[in-house]
Design an enzyme around this catalytic site. Sequence first.
Site, PDB file in Angstrom:
ATOM      1  N   ALA A  78      17.553 -21.727  74.397  1.00 13.92           N
ATOM      2  CA  ALA A  78      17.993 -23.126  74.906  1.00 13.92           C
ATOM      3  C   ALA A  78      19.142 -23.802  74.217  1.00 13.92           C
ATOM      4  O   ALA A  78      19.182 -23.594  72.734  1.00 13.92           O
ATOM      5  CB  ALA A  78      16.872 -24.044  75.310  1.00 13.92           C
ATOM      6  N   GLY A 117      13.338 -20.438  75.071  1.00 13.93           N
ATOM      7  CA  GLY A 117      13.593 -20.594  76.506  1.00 13.93           C
ATOM      8  C   GLY A 117      14.215 -19.223  76.939  1.00 13.93           C
ATOM      9  O   GLY A 117      13.993 -18.596  78.156  1.00 13.93           O
ATOM     10  N   GLU A 120      11.180 -16.884  77.054  1.00 11.68           N
ATOM     11  CA  GLU A 120      10.445 -17.430  78.456  1.00 11.68           C
ATOM     12  C   GLU A 120      11.166 -16.878  79.391  1.00 11.68           C
ATOM     13  O   GLU A 120      10.422 -16.720  80.628  1.00 11.68           O
ATOM     14  CB  GLU A 120      10.341 -18.819  78.156  1.00 11.68           C
ATOM     15  CG  GLU A 120       9.209 -19.345  77.117  1.00 11.68           C
ATOM     16  CD  GLU A 120       9.360 -20.704  76.950  1.00 11.68           C
ATOM     17  OE1 GLU A 120       8.170 -21.460  76.737  1.00 11.68           O
ATOM     18  OE2 GLU A 120      10.269 -21.359  76.902  1.00 11.68           O
ATOM     19  N   GLU A 140      10.116 -22.641  68.658  1.00  9.83           N
ATOM     20  CA  GLU A 140      10.053 -24.067  68.922  1.00  9.83           C
ATOM     21  C   GLU A 140       9.281 -25.076  68.070  1.00  9.83           C
ATOM     22  O   GLU A 140       9.583 -26.160  67.794  1.00  9.83           O
ATOM     23  CB  GLU A 140       9.383 -24.416  70.324  1.00  9.83           C
ATOM     24  CG  GLU A 140      10.291 -23.781  71.633  1.00  9.83           C
ATOM     25  CD  GLU A 140      10.009 -22.202  71.886  1.00  9.83           C
ATOM     26  OE1 GLU A 140      10.362 -21.762  72.916  1.00  9.83           O
ATOM     27  OE2 GLU A 140       9.018 -21.555  71.195  1.00  9.83           O
TER      28      GLU A 140
END
Length: 681
Positions: A78, A117, A120, A140
């Site tokens: 992200a 992300g 994911e 993260e």
Amino acid sequence: MRGGWWWTSRNRSVPLMSRVSYALHGRVAVATVENPPVNALSHDVRSGLMDAIARCVADPQAEALVIIGGGDTFIAGADINDFGKPYDEPTLYDIMDALLSCPKPVIAAIHGTAFGGGFELALSCHWRVAARGAQVGQPEVKLGLIPGGGGTQWWTRLAGPEVALQVCTSGDPVSAEQAFEWSVIDRIVEGDQLDGALRFAAEVASGALPRRLRESSDKIRGADPALFADFRSKHQRKWNGLVAPWKIVDCIEAACRLDFEEGSKLERQAFQECERSFQSRALIHLFFAERAAGKVKDVNSSPAAPIRSAAVVGAGTMGGGIAMCFANAGIPVTLLDTSPDALSRGLATIRANYATSVARGSMTRLNADRALGCIHTTESDADLAHADVVVEAVFEDLALKKEVFRRLDAVAKPGAILATNTSTLDVDAIAAATSRPESVVGLHFFSPANVMRLLEIVRGARSSPATLGAALGLARTLRKTAVVAGNAEGFIGNRILDAYGTEADFLLEEGATPWQIDRVLVEFGFPMGLFAMRDMAGLDVFWRIRQQQNATRPRPARYSPIADRLYERGRLGQKTGSGYYVYRGREATPDPEVESLIAGVSAELGFEREPIADEDILHRLLRAMAREGARLLEEGVAQRAGDIDVVYANGYGFPRYRGGPMWWAREVGLSLLPSTELTHA
């Protein structure tokens, strides 16, 4: 077309105003993310992916969808700049829901990196293929966050709770090959990534239906609750004061007893709590500050000539550690000492360090042997003539260092970097001993040099931009976090250490004890208290530094003699069994004799000792750090407040999750600098 962001199919060509292109390859649709340099999940990328998924579902010619990254990577993660902001639709959650409900098989084709992300998103696809050498993971936690897009739920179901705990709480990258062994990757693709993904997609589309992996329970059935209790207990000390790793364990434990939707809901709530936390803001601040620290306004950002050979003068603890830094990077290094015994001891210590690394599993025997093969020893200055960089690491004495640099000036080749590892001395005075001060720079490694990430690069008055640029390039090669400091006493780190150490000495005179101050600092998050650190380093070391300082500058109006009194009594710290503490081995115990000595000094100086609250001790010490940092900025010794925070988080034990002394000052509202001074420009 990549350049125009167009998507095409067999009979149509329509401009796609996003960072994702769509095209048919036979009966397989391909969505290519084009958001250089790392294909971050920006709003445009998210919108483009939603469009691509919808088009694939509606396209009668498409039997499967491949999502792939353009350029050198899949989706690295992200966009960190989006954290803490309102979610613009479509969110990552919207994309994941669309992938999970897609009636056609979706394959993530991973090359380069797929982190956070980005991975994911890949986990939400029905299948995952990866190029050999690719890396995946959930970093993260290093930003004070947890995986927020199902990461804790997917890893637990696919690889089991033990693996999920390891991956998600460490934040370390995982090779595609290892992820394949753990059943998180379905195939390792050899050769062209897109061709391999298309072949795999054709196999899936020919007969297999999308898998319902959310319902998989093989790896979580019968999970022992003791696993989580033991994991928490094992990391109790390491995670003290942190929030994110504990939340991760909670979510992985929940994945073993809740269905996917309920576990994901719990994970999202925990992510949002972490996202709003002080810790996450502080860690994201350091993330950007570390990347800004290597930028110097008048230094060319283009890569300098690579360092292909190195030399280190001095085979002591620091010199040996610096030699290991070069060897670990694959750079041949010559270790020089005029004493054969010192060379033998130094090389024996290096071998022992590598043996320890192998025993711990942090290095393979093959890599340790390769590194050892890069280290050569000599007693002759002439053997340094080939080196691109020479690092002096002898005893902290100005006259001795100047003599070493006179010798190096006589043998080093033109253009070689001549670096001093001094932690306190005047780099310009050392450079003046040579005929080439433009090639001299400070490279202040931190002990143990082969472990500590920080490298303080000290710019002398005549250090050339080319020399500084080469030093910054070397730091990257050695995988160090570099901060450039001006040539002032103590540079950045030790200058602040002296300031808050002085404040701690004043607190002793006024009523505190060494063990109270150390406890306050440890409870704040420092790995060790100030006085325990002094004992470990040796009180004689600090005494010599004070003698050098006193010879060149007037004593301040207030000077605490407590440390001098301890030195005069032969209490030098751990090495003599007593310093501020008394020692049995390395176990420190408060000593009534020291408390009596301090009380005597207080009376001598006219102080009436009174109890000092822990909170007052903490704030006085942190304010002293921040005030001295402000002076360093005003004097131009430090370029940015963020640089100071990077130094203290990476070299002096300041808890990363608190951001550094300058960040702390801003967060608590201490007025030192305009807020613009705390940016990463």
